[in-house]
Design a protein around this motif. Structure first.
Motif, PDB file in Angstrom:
ATOM      1  N   GLN A   1      30.367 -27.981  20.885  1.00  0.00           N
ATOM      2  CA  GLN A   1      29.867 -28.043  19.660  1.00  0.00           C
ATOM      3  C   GLN A   1      29.816 -26.447  19.344  1.00  0.00           C
ATOM      4  OE1 GLN A   1      29.526 -30.819  18.540  1.00  0.00           O
ATOM      5  NE2 GLN A   1      27.617 -31.011  17.653  1.00  0.00           N
ATOM      6  N   LEU A   2      30.373 -25.711  20.028  1.00  0.00           N
ATOM      7  CA  LEU A   2      30.621 -24.325  19.691  1.00  0.00           C
ATOM      8  C   LEU A   2      32.040 -24.260  19.148  1.00  0.00           C
ATOM      9  CD1 LEU A   2      29.657 -22.468  23.192  1.00  0.00           C
ATOM     10  CD2 LEU A   2      28.589 -22.299  20.863  1.00  0.00           C
ATOM     11  N   SER A   3      32.507 -23.320  18.020  1.00  0.00           N
ATOM     12  CA  SER A   3      33.454 -23.301  17.100  1.00  0.00           C
ATOM     13  C   SER A   3      33.678 -21.984  16.564  1.00  0.00           C
ATOM     14  CB  SER A   3      33.455 -24.570  16.268  1.00  0.00           C
ATOM     15  OG  SER A   3      34.759 -24.345  15.472  1.00  0.00           O
ATOM     16  N   GLN A   4      34.970 -21.672  16.535  1.00  0.00           N
ATOM     17  CA  GLN A   4      35.386 -20.347  15.804  1.00  0.00           C
ATOM     18  C   GLN A   4      36.256 -20.787  14.679  1.00  0.00           C
ATOM     19  OE1 GLN A   4      36.962 -18.293  19.438  1.00  0.00           O
ATOM     20  NE2 GLN A   4      35.306 -16.860  19.128  1.00  0.00           N
TER      21      GLN A   4
ATOM     22  N   VAL B   1      27.775 -28.440  14.683  1.00  0.00           N
ATOM     23  CA  VAL B   1      28.421 -27.724  15.105  1.00  0.00           C
ATOM     24  C   VAL B   1      27.999 -26.334  15.219  1.00  0.00           C
ATOM     25  CG1 VAL B   1      30.834 -26.621  15.028  1.00  0.00           C
ATOM     26  CG2 VAL B   1      30.644 -28.944  14.867  1.00  0.00           C
ATOM     27  N   LYS B   2      28.242 -25.194  16.140  1.00  0.00           N
ATOM     28  CA  LYS B   2      27.528 -24.005  16.178  1.00  0.00           C
ATOM     29  C   LYS B   2      28.761 -23.075  15.897  1.00  0.00           C
ATOM     30  CE  LYS B   2      23.799 -26.171  17.308  1.00  0.00           C
ATOM     31  NZ  LYS B   2      22.731 -26.149  16.309  1.00  0.00           N
TER      32      LYS B   2
ATOM     33  N   GLY C   1      26.290 -15.944  16.270  1.00  0.00           N
ATOM     34  CA  GLY C   1      26.729 -17.530  16.042  1.00  0.00           C
ATOM     35  C   GLY C   1      25.562 -18.060  15.006  1.00  0.00           C
ATOM     36  N   SER C   2      26.013 -19.250  14.386  1.00  0.00           N
ATOM     37  CA  SER C   2      24.990 -19.908  13.539  1.00  0.00           C
ATOM     38  C   SER C   2      24.514 -21.100  14.462  1.00  0.00           C
ATOM     39  CB  SER C   2      25.885 -20.065  12.137  1.00  0.00           C
ATOM     40  OG  SER C   2      24.838 -20.765  11.525  1.00  0.00           O
ATOM     41  N   ASP C   3      23.325 -21.094  14.381  1.00  0.00           N
ATOM     42  CA  ASP C   3      22.663 -22.531  15.053  1.00  0.00           C
ATOM     43  C   ASP C   3      22.325 -23.404  13.755  1.00  0.00           C
ATOM     44  OD1 ASP C   3      21.087 -24.449  16.098  1.00  0.00           O
ATOM     45  OD2 ASP C   3      19.155 -23.288  16.048  1.00  0.00           O
ATOM     46  N   HIS C   4      23.373 -23.865  13.417  1.00  0.00           N
ATOM     47  CA  HIS C   4      23.764 -24.834  12.202  1.00  0.00           C
ATOM     48  C   HIS C   4      22.800 -26.088  12.416  1.00  0.00           C
ATOM     49  CE1 HIS C   4      25.575 -25.468   8.330  1.00  0.00           C
ATOM     50  NE2 HIS C   4      25.367 -26.808   8.629  1.00  0.00           N
ATOM     51  N   THR C   5      21.717 -26.534  11.788  1.00  0.00           N
ATOM     52  CA  THR C   5      20.838 -27.578  12.114  1.00  0.00           C
ATOM     53  C   THR C   5      20.748 -28.759  11.019  1.00  0.00           C
ATOM     54  OG1 THR C   5      19.761 -26.149  13.381  1.00  0.00           O
ATOM     55  CG2 THR C   5      18.544 -27.949  12.620  1.00  0.00           C
TER      56      THR C   5
END
Length: 228
Positions: A64-67, A119-120, A98-102
């Motif tokens: 789920q990590l992404s740049q 995705v984070k 990072g963003s803990d997109h929720t």
């Protein structure tokens, strides 16, 4: 998941290639009990149950990590949340953002699932933790969202509001075992100004006034339809 970071060294920088193997989202990490209670109440208003422990360490898939600058989400009830990101590489800790997109709709059912489904986004710059540790509390975390065609401040506060890295690492170790190469952990966040709400574009930064350096990242969310 493989990520790349530019790490400043003097007047130049080097590229660090990091393979995340173990991702933890640390929640309820504030030092101020009253502020934690406020955040719990803020989420409770959205139907989110209170945590079973404070702090709490959620496991999320490293895939789920992404740049990337664009992420896809299901439905319109998701939102970003800027957090410091610690990671362990070659025996040394580094910090980025990072963003803990929720997914806020799913969060009322399961906080763990609401975090896993999104995705984070992660920045492309990192600092050696040792280089900023002495002034950790003075580092400033900010985020903005785009509303009605304008960028508006969404979060702002120093890292003094959050438990320090050593404390979080020790607590995470007690809960989940000794961190190994490839360990990454978001460290919690500061409250949303005006309340948690979705936005298609999100901008975040970690600022160090001492050096004048900033780690920043911006991304947009593309909403996919909910099909029943």
């Amino acid at each position: 998941m493989k990520l790349s970071f530019d790490v400043p060294e003097g007047n130049s920088s080097r590229t660090l290639h990091f393979e995340a193997k173990h991702l933890v989202i640390a929640g309820w990490t504030g030092r101020d009990a009253a502020a934690i209670e406020h955040h719990i109440e803020e989420l409770s208003a959205l139907g989110v149950p209170a945590p079973s422990a404070v702090p709490l360490f959620y496991r999320v898939g490293t895939n789920q990590l992404s740049q990337d600058d664009t992420v896809q989400v299901v439905g319109s009830e998701t939102s970003g949340e800027a957090e410091p990101l610690l990671f362990l590489h070659a025996g040394d800790y580094f910090v980025s953002i990072g963003s803990d997109h929720t997914d806020r709709a799913l969060e009322a059912h399961s906080v763990a699932l609401s975090k896993q489904i999104c995705v984070k986004p992660v920045a492309r710059i990192a600092w050696r933790l040792a280089d900023v540790l002495e002034r950790w509390d003075s580092l400033v975390l900010r985020s903005w969202i785009e509303e009605d065609g304008e960028w508006r401040i969404y979060q702002e506060g120093t890292l003094a509001a959050l438990r320090p890295p050593a404390d979080l690492i020790a607590r995470c170790t007690a809960a989940d075992g000794e961190p190994q190469e490839g360990f990454a952990m978001t460290c919690g966040t500061v409250a949303a100004i005006g309340g948690i709400r979705p936005a298609a574009r999100f901008r975040m930064e970690l600022a160090d006034a001492h050096s004048g350096r900033r780690i920043s990242h911006e991304y947009r969310s593309v909403v996919l339809p909910v099909i029943a």
